[in-house]
Scaffold this motif. Structure first.
Motif, PDB file in Angstrom:
ATOM      1  N   PRO B  86       0.823  -1.208   0.000  1.00  0.00           N
ATOM      2  CA  PRO B  86       0.000   0.000   0.000  1.00  0.00           C
ATOM      3  C   PRO B  86       0.862   1.265   0.000  1.00  0.00           C
ATOM      4  N   ILE B  87       0.391   2.255  -0.719  1.00  0.00           N
ATOM      5  CA  ILE B  87       1.108   3.520  -0.834  1.00  0.00           C
ATOM      6  C   ILE B  87       0.169   4.621  -0.399  1.00  0.00           C
ATOM      7  N   LYS B  88       0.322   5.799  -0.938  1.00  0.00           N
ATOM      8  CA  LYS B  88      -0.572   6.891  -0.555  1.00  0.00           C
ATOM      9  C   LYS B  88      -2.024   6.517  -0.880  1.00  0.00           C
ATOM     10  N   LYS B  89      -2.935   7.042  -0.075  1.00  0.00           N
ATOM     11  CA  LYS B  89      -4.344   6.655  -0.150  1.00  0.00           C
ATOM     12  C   LYS B  89      -4.914   6.628  -1.581  1.00  0.00           C
ATOM     13  N   ALA B  90      -4.774   7.732  -2.299  1.00  0.00           N
ATOM     14  CA  ALA B  90      -5.394   7.795  -3.620  1.00  0.00           C
ATOM     15  C   ALA B  90      -4.804   6.737  -4.555  1.00  0.00           C
ATOM     16  N   ARG B  91      -3.497   6.505  -4.463  1.00  0.00           N
ATOM     17  CA  ARG B  91      -2.863   5.529  -5.360  1.00  0.00           C
ATOM     18  C   ARG B  91      -3.253   4.101  -4.963  1.00  0.00           C
ATOM     19  N   THR B  92      -3.419   3.848  -3.677  1.00  0.00           N
ATOM     20  CA  THR B  92      -3.872   2.527  -3.240  1.00  0.00           C
ATOM     21  C   THR B  92      -5.280   2.261  -3.777  1.00  0.00           C
ATOM     22  N   ASP B  93      -6.151   3.269  -3.678  1.00  0.00           N
ATOM     23  CA  ASP B  93      -7.498   3.136  -4.245  1.00  0.00           C
ATOM     24  C   ASP B  93      -7.429   2.802  -5.730  1.00  0.00           C
ATOM     25  N   PHE B  94      -6.540   3.495  -6.427  1.00  0.00           N
ATOM     26  CA  PHE B  94      -6.390   3.265  -7.864  1.00  0.00           C
ATOM     27  C   PHE B  94      -5.958   1.834  -8.151  1.00  0.00           C
ATOM     28  N   ILE B  95      -5.018   1.322  -7.367  1.00  0.00           N
ATOM     29  CA  ILE B  95      -4.529  -0.036  -7.621  1.00  0.00           C
ATOM     30  C   ILE B  95      -5.671  -1.038  -7.471  1.00  0.00           C
ATOM     31  N   VAL B  96      -6.491  -0.865  -6.444  1.00  0.00           N
ATOM     32  CA  VAL B  96      -7.618  -1.782  -6.240  1.00  0.00           C
ATOM     33  C   VAL B  96      -8.601  -1.677  -7.406  1.00  0.00           C
ATOM     34  N   GLU B  97      -8.913  -0.462  -7.806  1.00  0.00           N
ATOM     35  CA  GLU B  97      -9.808  -0.261  -8.948  1.00  0.00           C
ATOM     36  C   GLU B  97      -9.246  -0.925 -10.207  1.00  0.00           C
ATOM     37  N   LYS B  98      -7.954  -0.698 -10.480  1.00  0.00           N
ATOM     38  CA  LYS B  98      -7.334  -1.261 -11.680  1.00  0.00           C
ATOM     39  C   LYS B  98      -7.324  -2.793 -11.630  1.00  0.00           C
ATOM     40  N   ALA B  99      -7.064  -3.350 -10.443  1.00  0.00           N
ATOM     41  CA  ALA B  99      -7.025  -4.810 -10.317  1.00  0.00           C
ATOM     42  C   ALA B  99      -8.392  -5.398 -10.651  1.00  0.00           C
ATOM     43  N   ALA B 100      -9.463  -4.741 -10.213  1.00  0.00           N
ATOM     44  CA  ALA B 100     -10.810  -5.231 -10.527  1.00  0.00           C
ATOM     45  C   ALA B 100     -11.085  -5.133 -12.026  1.00  0.00           C
ATOM     46  N   GLU B 101     -10.730  -3.998 -12.630  1.00  0.00           N
ATOM     47  CA  GLU B 101     -10.960  -3.814 -14.072  1.00  0.00           C
ATOM     48  C   GLU B 101     -10.165  -4.808 -14.908  1.00  0.00           C
ATOM     49  N   MET B 102      -8.944  -5.048 -14.474  1.00  0.00           N
ATOM     50  CA  MET B 102      -8.036  -5.886 -15.257  1.00  0.00           C
ATOM     51  C   MET B 102      -8.303  -7.373 -15.050  1.00  0.00           C
ATOM     52  N   GLY B 103      -9.197  -7.711 -14.108  1.00  0.00           N
ATOM     53  CA  GLY B 103      -9.568  -9.107 -13.954  1.00  0.00           C
ATOM     54  C   GLY B 103      -8.703  -9.891 -12.987  1.00  0.00           C
ATOM     55  N   ALA B 104      -8.323  -9.292 -11.854  1.00  0.00           N
ATOM     56  CA  ALA B 104      -7.682 -10.074 -10.793  1.00  0.00           C
ATOM     57  C   ALA B 104      -8.794 -10.768 -10.001  1.00  0.00           C
ATOM     58  N   ALA B 105      -8.508 -11.964  -9.495  1.00  0.00           N
ATOM     59  CA  ALA B 105      -9.504 -12.697  -8.713  1.00  0.00           C
ATOM     60  C   ALA B 105      -9.430 -12.319  -7.236  1.00  0.00           C
ATOM     61  N   ARG B 106      -8.244 -11.892  -6.790  1.00  0.00           N
ATOM     62  CA  ARG B 106      -8.037 -11.594  -5.383  1.00  0.00           C
ATOM     63  C   ARG B 106      -6.990 -10.502  -5.260  1.00  0.00           C
ATOM     64  N   ILE B 107      -7.175  -9.597  -4.315  1.00  0.00           N
ATOM     65  CA  ILE B 107      -6.264  -8.465  -4.132  1.00  0.00           C
ATOM     66  C   ILE B 107      -5.681  -8.563  -2.732  1.00  0.00           C
ATOM     67  N   LEU B 108      -4.350  -8.621  -2.647  1.00  0.00           N
ATOM     68  CA  LEU B 108      -3.708  -8.823  -1.344  1.00  0.00           C
ATOM     69  C   LEU B 108      -2.729  -7.702  -1.021  1.00  0.00           C
ATOM     70  N   PRO B 109      -3.115  -6.772  -0.150  1.00  0.00           N
ATOM     71  CA  PRO B 109      -2.148  -5.754   0.280  1.00  0.00           C
ATOM     72  C   PRO B 109      -1.090  -6.419   1.163  1.00  0.00           C
ATOM     73  N   VAL B 110       0.190  -6.155   0.875  1.00  0.00           N
ATOM     74  CA  VAL B 110       1.249  -6.777   1.670  1.00  0.00           C
ATOM     75  C   VAL B 110       2.190  -5.716   2.227  1.00  0.00           C
ATOM     76  N   GLN B 111       2.677  -6.005   3.426  1.00  0.00           N
ATOM     77  CA  GLN B 111       3.595  -5.081   4.065  1.00  0.00           C
ATOM     78  C   GLN B 111       5.019  -5.558   3.822  1.00  0.00           C
ATOM     79  N   THR B 112       5.834  -4.707   3.187  1.00  0.00           N
ATOM     80  CA  THR B 112       7.231  -5.058   2.914  1.00  0.00           C
ATOM     81  C   THR B 112       8.106  -4.194   3.815  1.00  0.00           C
ATOM     82  N   GLU B 113       9.410  -4.403   3.734  1.00  0.00           N
ATOM     83  CA  GLU B 113      10.305  -3.617   4.598  1.00  0.00           C
ATOM     84  C   GLU B 113      10.193  -2.121   4.342  1.00  0.00           C
TER      85      GLU B 113
END
Lengths: 241, 241
Positions: B86-113
């Motif tokens: 996850p990144i800044k709020k608006a960009r995180t929203d965009f990623i979720v929206e794009k994943a749905a449009e592009m046909g992902a079955a599942r969206i997993l936010p992950v915490q990295t270092e």
């Protein structure tokens, strides 16, 4: 070590070259980023590649950087135009940003029958393209053209430029660009407005001698998503990826 | 004629089936969109395809729609996970929206270092995925998982799921997915945070037995751009495009 701050300037760059800063640039580097004398900044101007520079003079209303050495050669993008119908402000900004990141050489807002906006802020969009180029590590800034009407652009279509046209109504046509044209040929990608193209526009685009109709999958993509997806297909098949 | 308004509901759908509306749905259909008795609405629930329904009862705090006929069969997306930091709020929203449009079955936010955010609003992101599915004409809504730590997810990695890992530091590796795996195999795409992956993470990902390292061109893409570009490459090579 290379500088983290990248700045687009218009001034020529070269070893030992002094680069004067305008008021906005000085405010950003010294007011916002708090750079002191000697601090590193990476510069590019779209012609001379990327140069590592250092702060030689920091003032409130201006300043000077001095170029030290070239850190990247100039890398021009492929000769790809991205044409799109402007939509809501935030999404239009996104399309310009994405076009710069994805390596379009030129960005052309076009007015179609179903385009809502009658005008764009060309200067604001150009500033977005600069910011995206600074961010993505590119050494080139795509030029943003003024809004023009699609039929007029098609009337004056440049000989030899292929046109990739993403038609929602067209299902199943996957991309076979690689087989259809040579590398290094000039291309344009046209992304339709949210409401799609009109019947007359679709007919004209389908009959265009250099057009290639491409499908972007079974779901309807928003214009900004479609722009990135289309540029990805093109870059992978014919571009610099 | 098919309804222009699409609504995701949880209720079962079928011929003659009554579908009760909650307060928010009633407000949207009757307060905002001003639908009257008999007005058409398209419904989907992620299980029964898309149904044309009509308004049977319109109230301020609720209402009822009645299903008439199925207008689209259920189209499940390929078994593709999109994992992102996850990144800044608006960009995180965009990623979720794009994943749905592009046909992902599942969206997993992950915490990295190098991920800044310690928490996400899972409910808000899920609502974004619903809205994107309503907009793009899909009949399925990808599930948005709670934020989880990348090492833990890799420890429990499901057998047989391939992992496409987009590494900025990796130049020149173009995608040869088609040759590497069969259609219909489960996959995941992992998009790194703005600061990239740590050395330890990169090492672990490179050593992962199911990982495929892919380059997204010579410019550094923002996370939301990279998500669309990576899903485009995958959908074209192995998915439903």
């Amino acid at each position: 070590m290379s500088a983290k701050i990248r700045l687009y300037v218009e001034h020529p760059l070269g070893a030992g070259q002094s680069v004067p800063l305008d008021r906005d640039q000085a405010h950003y580097l010294f007011g916002v980023m708090r750079l002191a004398d000697g601090a590193p900044v990476a510069l590019f101007n779209g012609r001379d590649g990327e140069w590592q520079a250092g702060v030689a003079e920091a003032g409130k209303r201006g300043g000077t950087l001095v170029c030290q050495e070239q850190s990247k050669p100039l890398q021009l993008p492929p000769d790809l135009w991205l044409m799109f119908a402007p939509i809501k402000k935030a999404r239009t900004d996104f399309i310009v940003e994405k076009a710069a990141e994805m390596g379009a050489a030129r960005i052309l807002p076009v007015q179609t029958e179903f385009t809502n906006s009658e005008r764009i802020r060309q200067d604001r969009l150009q500033a977005h393209a600069v910011e995206a180029a600074e961010q993505c590590g590119g050494t080139y800034v795509p030029d943003v053209a003024e809004l023009q009407k699609l039929p007029r652009l098609l009337d004056q279509w440049p000989a030899g430029r292929e046109l990739m046209f993403c038609d929602e109504a067209e299902a199943g046509n996957t991309l076979q660009l690689a087989a259809e044209t040579q590398k290094n040929a000039p291309w344009a990608i046209l992304i339709g407005p949210e409401g799609g193209f009109s019947e007359a526009e679709r007919k004209r685009l389908h009959n265009h001698p250099q057009s290639h109709v491409v499908s972007l999958g079974p779901r309807i993509l928003r214009a900004d998503t479609a722009a990135v997806a289309a540029m990805t297909l093109w870059q992978q098949a014919l571009g610099d990826w």
